[in-house]
Design an enzyme around this catalytic site. Structure first.
Site, PDB file in Angstrom:
ATOM      1  N   ASP A 195       1.296   6.201  -2.983  1.00 53.33           N
ATOM      2  CA  ASP A 195       1.823   4.989  -3.633  1.00 53.33           C
ATOM      3  C   ASP A 195       2.923   4.429  -2.751  1.00 53.33           C
ATOM      4  OD1 ASP A 195       2.413   3.000  -5.618  1.00 53.33           O
ATOM      5  OD2 ASP A 195       1.704   4.375  -7.156  1.00 53.33           O
ATOM      6  N   GLY A 216       3.165   4.701   1.115  1.00 59.13           N
ATOM      7  CA  GLY A 216       2.512   3.716   1.960  1.00 59.13           C
ATOM      8  C   GLY A 216       2.007   2.538   1.163  1.00 59.13           C
ATOM      9  N   ASP A 217       1.437   1.594   1.872  1.00 58.68           N
ATOM     10  CA  ASP A 217       0.890   0.371   1.289  1.00 58.68           C
ATOM     11  C   ASP A 217      -0.617   0.400   1.492  1.00 58.68           C
ATOM     12  OD1 ASP A 217      -0.044  -2.237   0.841  1.00 58.68           O
ATOM     13  OD2 ASP A 217       1.821  -3.155   1.534  1.00 58.68           O
ATOM     14  N   PHE A 218      -1.401   0.393   0.402  1.00 60.23           N
ATOM     15  CA  PHE A 218      -2.853   0.531   0.572  1.00 60.23           C
ATOM     16  C   PHE A 218      -3.516  -0.702   1.185  1.00 60.23           C
ATOM     17  CE2 PHE A 218      -2.657   0.283  -4.353  1.00 60.23           C
ATOM     18  CZ  PHE A 218      -2.593  -1.093  -4.380  1.00 60.23           C
ATOM     19  N   HIS A 236      -7.648  -3.570 -11.560  1.00 65.48           N
ATOM     20  CA  HIS A 236      -7.540  -4.683 -12.510  1.00 65.48           C
ATOM     21  C   HIS A 236      -6.333  -5.565 -12.235  1.00 65.48           C
ATOM     22  CE1 HIS A 236      -4.568  -3.088 -15.791  1.00 65.48           C
ATOM     23  NE2 HIS A 236      -4.212  -2.655 -14.598  1.00 65.48           N
TER      24      HIS A 236
END
Length: 326
Positions: A195, A216-218, A236
């Protein structure tokens, strides 16, 4: 339904946001926490919660009319719904009610005209994430809310699906790791919680011997390699193009035998009321995302190199959408 009852029913729906705002305020100010097993007057509750007695009495009267609290003589008592607003309840929804009432979230609903005209929220998901990063108290409340909202779902998911076939399970955007921890309690697998760094900092109490914490940044960073990837209440929040980016990131890391599990509230095909339909408008107003049907998730997965294997309902409002590498 006669004309008069239809008129009244519509009036109630037009003003239904008033009930919601009362719940938000009662949760924010901790009223349910100061009400024990005996009836208490609005004055006593207001004194303990730091509220105006007359205002609280009127709010409780409205909530009692909707099954949240009950009037008993000159005081109020808990109902099965109101106890869920207590902080110490095992299935507490107080954090969720507080989070929905946060200015950053509720403002999206009040700015719904912008979304109605443009199809986009006044404050998009990326801006919301940036806002939460700059407001750590609200970010922590958001993470608490996600945990409390999904308490029933976590139990339902692990009761419904056996994850024992996997050696390494990655929870992508998993917040405090509540679902991942519940799964690992039933398996011999190891886990990875991925996350944003500020969210991982909030999950620092997790045992690192069982779960590897990865910040991290997905959208930008490589995702860890695992046999199974869990996405609960993630896709969503994003429009189709950005949701596809998340799935594509998983596709770049997943081994050929891997599986993806999308755990979401699916939109029901029935014409009646359904939480998924309400949540869909919240996503439209607040994040620019959407709730989807099982078939819509199938198309989204196919566009990113996966194929839909099955959709498994659980005893909660969530379903498990399982996909494999195409």
């Amino acid at each position: 339904m006669n004309q008069s009852s239809e008129f009244q029913a519509l009036c109630n729906l037009i003003c239904a946001h008033t009930v919601a705002r009362c719940i938000h305020m009662i949760a924010e100010l901790g009223v349910a926490d100061v009400l024990d097993d005996e009836p208490a007057s609005a004055a006593a509750l207001a004194d303990a919660a730091g509220m105006n007695a007359d205002a609280l009495d009127r709010m409780l009267r409205l909530l009692a009319a909707n099954g949240v609290f009950v009037r008993e003589g000159d005081g109020y008592m808990h109902t099965p719904m109101s106890v869920l607003l207590r902080s110490d309840h095992s299935r507490s929804l107080r954090p969720f009610a507080r989070m929905i009432g946060m200015p950053a979230i509720w403002r999206g609903v009040t700015d719904l005209e912008h979304a109605a005209r443009t199809g986009m929220p006044a404050l998009n998901q990326a801006q919301m994430i940036s806002y939460l990063a700059d407001h750590p108290a609200e970010s922590s409340l958001f993470n608490q809310a996600m945990t409390s909202k999904s308490a029933d779902a976590v139990a339902a998911v692990v009761e419904t699906y056996d994850f024992g076939a996997f050696d390494r399970i990655a929870d992508i955007g998993g917040g405090r790791g509540h679902l991942l921890q519940a799964i690992l309690e039933r398996t011999a697998a190891t886990g990875i919680l991925f996350d944003l760094p500020q969210v991982i900092d909030d999950a620092a109490g997790i045992d690192p011997r069982q779960i590897q914490l990865v910040g991290g940044d997905f959208f930008r960073d490589p995702l860890p390699v695992a046999d199974a990837y869990i996405l609960m209440d993630i896709l969503h929040g994003w429009a189709d193009d950005r949701a596809a980016d998340i799935l594509s990131g998983i596709h770049r890391s997943i081994p050929p035998h891997g599986r993806v599990f999308v755990i979401e509230t699916l939109v029901s095909g029935s014409p009646g009321p359904h939480f998924g339909k309400t949540l869909d408008i919240m996503m439209l107003a607040v994040t620019g995302g959407r709730e989807r049907t099982g078939a819509e998730y199938g198309k989204l997965l196919e566009s990113t190199g996966f194929y839909l294997e099955r959709v498994t309902p659980t005893e909660s409002q969530y379903s498990i959408v399982e996909a494999a590498v195409a």
